[in-house]
Scaffold this motif. Structure first.
Motif, mmCIF file in Angstrom:
data_model
loop_
_atom_site.group_PDB
_atom_site.id
_atom_site.type_symbol
_atom_site.label_atom_id
_atom_site.label_comp_id
_atom_site.label_asym_id
_atom_site.label_seq_id
_atom_site.Cartn_x
_atom_site.Cartn_y
_atom_site.Cartn_z
ATOM 1 N N PRO A 10 0.830 -1.210 0.000
ATOM 2 C CA PRO A 10 0.000 0.000 0.000
ATOM 3 C C PRO A 10 0.861 1.256 0.000
ATOM 4 O O PRO A 10 2.044 1.225 0.335
ATOM 5 N N ALA A 11 0.262 2.354 -0.413
ATOM 6 C CA ALA A 11 0.927 3.662 -0.364
ATOM 7 C C ALA A 11 0.068 4.591 0.480
ATOM 8 O O ALA A 11 -1.164 4.559 0.384
ATOM 9 N N PRO A 12 0.680 5.418 1.348
ATOM 10 C CA PRO A 12 -0.103 6.337 2.174
ATOM 11 C C PRO A 12 -0.961 7.258 1.317
ATOM 12 O O PRO A 12 -0.441 8.007 0.483
ATOM 13 N N GLY A 13 -2.263 7.162 1.467
ATOM 14 C CA GLY A 13 -3.162 8.030 0.726
ATOM 15 C C GLY A 13 -3.333 7.656 -0.726
ATOM 16 O O GLY A 13 -3.992 8.381 -1.471
ATOM 17 N N GLY A 14 -2.731 6.565 -1.178
ATOM 18 C CA GLY A 14 -2.820 6.178 -2.584
ATOM 19 C C GLY A 14 -3.221 4.729 -2.744
ATOM 20 O O GLY A 14 -3.432 4.003 -1.764
ATOM 21 N N ALA A 15 -3.314 4.301 -3.991
ATOM 22 C CA ALA A 15 -3.708 2.924 -4.281
ATOM 23 C C ALA A 15 -2.553 1.961 -4.038
ATOM 24 O O ALA A 15 -1.390 2.328 -4.182
ATOM 25 N N ALA A 16 -2.886 0.737 -3.691
ATOM 26 C CA ALA A 16 -1.856 -0.292 -3.493
ATOM 27 C C ALA A 16 -1.339 -0.762 -4.845
ATOM 28 O O ALA A 16 -2.025 -0.678 -5.863
ATOM 29 N N GLY A 17 -0.109 -1.245 -4.857
ATOM 30 C CA GLY A 17 0.443 -1.828 -6.073
ATOM 31 C C GLY A 17 -0.188 -3.183 -6.344
ATOM 32 O O GLY A 17 -1.142 -3.593 -5.682
ATOM 33 N N ASP A 18 0.357 -3.890 -7.312
ATOM 34 C CA ASP A 18 -0.163 -5.209 -7.668
ATOM 35 C C ASP A 18 0.732 -6.307 -7.091
ATOM 36 O O ASP A 18 1.882 -6.069 -6.742
ATOM 37 N N ALA A 19 0.194 -7.500 -7.026
ATOM 38 C CA ALA A 19 0.989 -8.687 -6.685
ATOM 39 C C ALA A 19 1.248 -9.458 -7.972
ATOM 40 O O ALA A 19 0.321 -9.698 -8.743
ATOM 41 N N ILE A 20 2.500 -9.795 -8.210
ATOM 42 C CA ILE A 20 2.877 -10.515 -9.427
ATOM 43 C C ILE A 20 3.381 -11.896 -9.012
ATOM 44 O O ILE A 20 4.410 -12.009 -8.338
ATOM 45 N N VAL A 21 2.639 -12.915 -9.400
ATOM 46 C CA VAL A 21 2.948 -14.286 -8.992
ATOM 47 C C VAL A 21 3.552 -15.046 -10.174
ATOM 48 O O VAL A 21 2.908 -15.208 -11.218
#
Length: 324
Positions: A209-220
């Motif tokens: 997650p990012a403070p105040g922003g959208a979370a990144g993705d998970a790459i499997v």
């Protein structure tokens, strides 16, 4: 993150085959399942996957080599390389290609305008300025100058990398697996039927997650475990079955492994070693929606102990062959 070339141990001139080979070698050696006593194994494995995500994709690799993205795949701010002015010339921005250069500008009753010039892109000045300053929330040209910038976009969190191992049968039929992410979350991953070794699955919003922003993705990254008897060959599978000499001469029924379990295969009399039998639809899924075949190669095994009668027969056959 370190330079992905250093992480994978390849030179910048290495071709894609070398990059893939280095990734598979390191992934196998550094896999957390093979290093359960090492608490740092998961972090190293994630670093290897992140490096391969950059270098294993040709477009991303070129962007990294040009300095357009960093080792995490995030865009770098390129900045402005300045302006040059020739005699009687208008200011000209450096470092842009012919499709994005801002050539000449002038103010008039209608506000800010761009004069015609080589390499200028079509569209009004607001569109061009929106392209240039879009990362700051957008800028607009008004009468006599620029209006203020909008609020800066919230930052996006970093991507998280993880790995998942499936059997050959699971990769062919599809499966759901639970995966532990570096973020601490456990998520269920749907592995589609027909996935190949080394392919990746992106889970939107499951990264850091990012403070105040959208979370990144998970790459499997998906690793397909080698099957002890079945070897992929495109959409087909190959295997070998060993039969005795008497079975090859007289015929027999033998058991053959498949992804769905062993099946019976009838071997006709006088089957030579190296003969290949095809089992339709027993291979891997195809993009067209069907399935490849299973190709079974026959190997003939001689008796463990010497047999005088068999040797006498072989001599007679040799003599017969020499007369023809």
């Amino acid at each position: 993150m370190r330079d992905p070339y250093d992480v994978l141990g390849v030179s910048r001139t290495a071709d894609q085959a070398e990059v893939k080979k280095a990734f598979r070698r390191l992934a196998k050696r550094m896999h957390p399942d093979a290093n359960k006593s090492d608490p740092k194994a998961a972090a190293r494995f994630s670093e290897i996957n992140a490096a391969y995500e950059i270098l294993g994709e040709e477009a991303k690799r070129k962007a990294f080599d040009r300095g357009e993205i960093d080792a995490e795949g995030k865009p770098r701010f390129q900045g402005f390389s300045g302006f040059e002015r020739g005699a009687g010339a208008h200011p000209r921005a450096q470092g842009f290609d012919g499709d994005t250069v801002f050539e000449t500008f002038s103010f008039g009753p209608e506000g800010l305008h761009r004069a015609s010039g080589r390499g200028a892109r079509g569209g009004n000045i607001e569109d061009m300025l929106g392209d240039l300053f879009g990362t700051f929330g957008g800028a607009r040209a008004g009468h006599g100058g620029f209006k203020g910038f909008g609020p800066q976009a919230a930052p996006r969190g970093s991507d998280a990398t993880a790995s998942l191992t499936v059997t050959l049968a699971e990769s062919a039929q599809g499966v759901k697996k639970r995966v532990q992410l570096p973020t601490g979350k456990k998520v269920e991953v749907t592995v589609p039927a027909g996935i190949a070794d080394g392919q990746q699955i992106r889970l939107r919003g499951q990264g850091f997650p990012a403070p105040g922003g959208a979370a990144g993705d998970a790459i499997v990254s998906v690793h397909v475990e080698p099957h002890p008897e079945l070897k992929p060959d495109g959409a087909d599978l190959r295997t070998e079955v060993t039969i005795r000499l008497d079975q090859a001469v007289l015929g027999a029924t033998v058991r053959v492994p498949t992804l769905d379990g062993a099946v019976d295969l009838k071997i006709p009399p006088w089957t030579s070693g190296g003969r290949i039998f095809r089992l339709k639809g027993k291979g891997l899924p195809t993009k067209a929606g069907g399935a490849g075949d299973l190709l079974v190669t026959m190997n003939i095994e001689l008796p463990e102990q010497r047999d005088a009668e068999l040797e006498a027969l072989a001599r007679r056959l040799r003599q017969r062959g020499s007369k023809t």
